[in-house]
Design an enzyme around this catalytic site. Structure first.
Site, short mmCIF file in Angstrom:
data_model
loop_
_atom_site.label_atom_id
_atom_site.label_comp_id
_atom_site.label_asym_id
_atom_site.label_seq_id
_atom_site.Cartn_x
_atom_site.Cartn_y
_atom_site.Cartn_z
N LYS A 117 0.82 -1.22 0.00
CA LYS A 117 0.00 0.00 0.00
C LYS A 117 0.85 1.27 0.00
O LYS A 117 0.53 2.23 -0.69
CB LYS A 117 -0.91 0.02 1.22
CG LYS A 117 -2.07 -0.95 1.13
CD LYS A 117 -3.08 -0.62 2.22
CE LYS A 117 -3.87 -1.83 2.65
NZ LYS A 117 -4.82 -2.31 1.68
N GLU A 201 -3.22 7.86 7.23
CA GLU A 201 -3.99 8.61 6.22
C GLU A 201 -5.07 9.41 6.94
O GLU A 201 -5.50 9.03 8.02
CB GLU A 201 -4.75 7.62 5.32
CG GLU A 201 -3.97 7.06 4.18
CD GLU A 201 -4.82 6.10 3.33
OE1 GLU A 201 -4.23 5.55 2.42
OE2 GLU A 201 -6.04 5.92 3.58
N ARG A 294 -6.03 -8.24 -10.25
CA ARG A 294 -6.69 -9.52 -10.51
C ARG A 294 -8.12 -9.28 -10.93
O ARG A 294 -8.59 -8.14 -10.93
CB ARG A 294 -6.70 -10.36 -9.21
CG ARG A 294 -7.37 -9.58 -8.08
CD ARG A 294 -7.55 -10.43 -6.85
NE ARG A 294 -7.79 -9.64 -5.66
CZ ARG A 294 -8.96 -9.20 -5.23
NH1 ARG A 294 -10.06 -9.47 -5.92
NH2 ARG A 294 -9.07 -8.49 -4.13
#
Ligand code: ADP
Ligand code: ADP
Ligand code: MG
Length: 500
Positions: A117, A201, A294
Site C-alpha cells: 500500500k 492517512e 486480478r
C-alpha cells in the site's frame, strides 16, 4: 493461438466462472481440489480434476509445487488464478512463466508495484493520481505518529502497508486513541503479513467505496470499463455492489475513468485490474486507495452493464491479442446489482459452515447466479463463506431492485445460516434506496438493531418452531406484557407460510 488446456488454480464459484468461459471457447479445463472439496461443483464441471492436498489452503490451493506439477503432467498451457489464493502472488506468477506456462493475469512486476500500500501510494502520487492526504512514509514510533496525525488532522486511519482483506486497519478519532491503534496495526501487520510497517492517512468521513475496472493488453493499450460502487460492507468487506453508482456525477465518473487509466498506464498494466478509490460523498472528491491486480469478485455487474465478458478478455490478452474493444466502444447500459450470498450468521457475520439441506436458487429473466451450492453439499470450514453471487440487471436502478426482491423471494437455503435476510433488510432500507449509504451503513443502520424477519431462512427447523410458537402466542399471549416477542414470532409465522 488461444490456449488448448487451462488449469484453474482456485475453487468454488470463480473456478466455475472460468470453466464456463473456457468451455465456450472450446478450451479444455483442469480443476485442482483439496480432499474436502472432492464433491465441489468445480470438480464435477471441469474436464479433468486433480486432488492436490488436504483442506488447509497452505497444503492445497497455496501449494505451488503441487499445482505446477499437475500443470506439467497434464500439459496445461495456461493457469488462471481466480481471485484470492495466489492471484496476487508475484512469485507464483514468475514460477508459472518460468515453467513455460502462461499466467492469466498481470505481469509479476505489475503485482509487485501494487502489492504494497505504501509504495503503490508513492508510485501513484508521482504519476499525478490523487491519494488520501497522509504521512510521507513509514511511521517510526508513537511520537512520529502523533506529529503526523496532528499535521494531517483527526480523525486518522492507520494502515499496515502489507495489509489486505480488511486486516491491519484502525481509526483514531483523537490523540488518546492513537497509541493503541498504532500498536494494533503494527502487530496485525506482523502477525498476518510478516511486515510491521504502518502509515497514516486522513480518515475520510461519510466515505463511499467507488472502484474503476481497468483492462490493459501487452501492446500498451489500456481502457476502463466504468465504476462499481462497493460501499455496502461489513468488516471492511463488500457484500453488495452496484453499477453505475448513483452518487457519482457524470463529470466525476469520466474523471475517475481517466485517472484510473493513467494509474494503470503508469505501471504498464496488463490484464484485468481494479483501481479502488475512497469517495467523499459531500465534496465529491476521490482518492486512490489501492489497486487489486486480478479479477474482482464483483466483476459480473460490469459485464452486465457493458456487455463485455471480462474472463474471456483475460484469456485473449494473456494469449497476446490486442484488446478487442476501444474506450469509445464501452458504454454503460442499464443498472446491475450483485448480492454476495454467504453462509454466515446475518447478525454477527461469523461463518456458518456445514451441510446444505435445501437449496433453491432464483432463475428467470435478467437474473444470473454464479455459485456452487447444491442440496447435500457440505460447506468446508477452511475457505471463504461466500457460496453464490446473485446478479441482476434492469433498465433502471428501481427496476433492478424490484427484480432482486423477486429473486430473493424465490431463494431458499437451509441447513446453514445465511445472510439472505440481511440482504432483504438492506433492499428495503430508505438509506439504501436513496443511494446515500456509506461504508458505515451496516455498522450504523443494521448492526445491533432489530432486523425484520430475522429468523426467516435460517433453518427449516426454525421455520417450524417459530410458526408453532407464533400460533401459541397468537392464542394465549396476545394481551400479555411480552408484546414485542409475540408480534415478532407472529410476523415470522406469517412470512414463513407465505414463502415456504
Ligand atoms: P474484492 O475486492 O474482489 O471484493 P475481497 O477483498 O473481498 O476482494 O477478496 C476477494 C477474495 O479473496 C475473497 O474470497 C477473500 O476471501 C480472498 N482474500 C482476500 N484477502 C486474502 C488473503 N490475504 N489471503 C487469501 N485470500 C484472501
Ligand atoms: P484492504 O486491502 O483491506 O481492502 P483498503 O485500503 O482497500 O484495504 O481499505 C478497506 C476499506 O477500508 C475500504 O473499502 C474503505 O471502506 C475503508 N477505508 C480505507 N481507507 C480509508 C480512509 N482513508 N478513510 C475512510 N475509510 C477508508
Ligand atoms: Mg481494498
Amino acid at each position: 493461438m488461444l490456449f488448448k488446456r487451462v488449469l484453474i488454480a482456485n475453487r468454488g464459484e470463480i473456478a466455475i466462472r472460468v470453466i464456463r468461459c473456457c468451455r465456450e471457447l472450446g478450451i479444455e479445463t483442469i480443476a485442482v481440489y483439496s480432499d474436502v472439496d472432492r464433491n465441489s461443483a468445480h470438480v464435477l464441471l471441469a474436464d479433468r480434476a486433480y486432488m492436490i492436498g488436504p483442506g488447509p489452503s497452505k497444503e492445497s490451493y497455496l501449494n505451488v509445487d503441487k499445482i505446477l506439477a499437475v500443470a506439467r503432467e497434464c500439459g496445461a498451457d495456461a493457469i488462471h488464478p481466480g481471485y484470492g489464493f495466489m492471484s496476487e502472488n508475484a512469485d507464483f506468477a514468475r514460477r508459472v512463466e518460468a515453467a513455460g506456462i502462461n499466467f492469466i493475469g498481470p505481469t509479476p512486476e505489475n503485482i509487485v508495484a501494487m502489492g504494497d500500500k505504501l509504495s503503490s501510494r508513492e508510485l501513484m502520487k508521482a504519476a499525478g493520481v490523487p491519494t488520501v492526504p497522509g504521512s510521507d512514509g513509514i511511521i517510526r514510533d508513537i511520537e512520529h505518529a502523533q506529529n503526523e496525525a496532528e499535521r494531517i488532522g483527526y480523525p486518522v486511519m492507520i494502515k499496515a502497508s502489507a495489509g489486505g482483506g480488511g486486516k491491519g486497519i484502525r481509526v483514531a478519532f483523537s490523540p488518546s486513541e492513537l497509541p493503541s491503534a498504532f500498536r494494533t496495526c503494527q502487530s496485525e501487520g506482523r502477525n498476518y503479513f510478516g511486515d510491521d510497517r504502518v502509515f497514516i492517512e486522513r480518515f475520510i468521513q461519510n466515505p463511499k467505496h467507488i472502484e474503476i475496472q481497468v483492462f490493459g493488453d501487452k501492446h500498451g493499450n489500456v481502457v476502463h470499463l466504468f465504476e462499481r460502487e462497493c460501499s455496502m460492507q461489513r468488516r471492511n468487506q463488500k457484500i453488495l455492489e452496484e453499477s453505475p453508482s448513483i452518487s457519482v456525477p457524470q463529470a466525476v465518473r469520466e474523471e475517475m475513468g481517466r485517472v484510473a487509466v493513467k494509474a494503470a498506464k503508469a505501471i504498464d498494466y496488463v490484464g484485468a485490474g481494479t483501481i479502488e478509490f475512497i469517495f467523499d460523498n459531500k465534496t465529491k472528491e476521490f482518492f486512490f486507495m489501492e489497486m487489486n491486480t486480478r479479477l474482482q469478485v464483483e466483476h459480473p455487474i460490469t459485464e452486465m452493464v457493458t456487455g463485455v465478458d471480462l474472463v474471456q478478455e483475460q484469456l485473449f490478452v494473456a494469449a497476446g491479442r490486442k484488446l478487442s474493444f476501444k474506450q469509445a466502444d464501452i458504454t454503460q447500459k442499464g443498472h446491475s446489482i450483485e448480492l454476495r450470498i454467504c453462509a454466515e450468521d446475518p447478525v454477527n457475520f461469523t461463518p456458518s459452515p456445514g451441510k446444505i439441506r435445501r437449496c433453491r436458487l432464483p432463475q428467470g429473466p435478467f437474473v444470473r447466479v454464479d455459485g456452487y451450492a447444491y442440496p447435500g453439499y457440505e460447506i468446508p470450514i477452511y475457505y471463504d463463506p461466500m457460496i453464490a453471487k446473485l446478479i441482476v440487471w434492469g433498465h433502471t436502478r428501481e427496476e433492478c431492485i424490484h427484480r432482486l426482491k423477486r429473486a430473493l423471494a424465490e431463494t431458499m437455503l437451509t441447513g446453514v445460516k445465511s445472510n439472505l435476510v440481511l440482504h432483504k433488510n438492506i433492499l428495503e432500507h430508505p438509506v439504501f434506496l436513496d443511494g446515500s449509504y456509506t461504508t458505515q451503513f451496516i455498522e450504523q443502520e443494521i448492526k445491533g438493531k432489530k432486523q425484520r424477519q430475522l429468523f426467516m431462512f435460517v433453518d427449516e427447523h426454525v421455520f417450524l418452531i417459530s410458526a408453532a410458537i407464533s400460533a401459541y402466542k397468537d392464542s394465549k399471549l396476545r394481551d400479555v406484557s411480552n408484546f414485542n416477542l409475540a408480534s415478532r414470532w407472529k410476523d415470522v409465522g406469517r412470512k414463513t407460510s407465505l414463502r415456504v
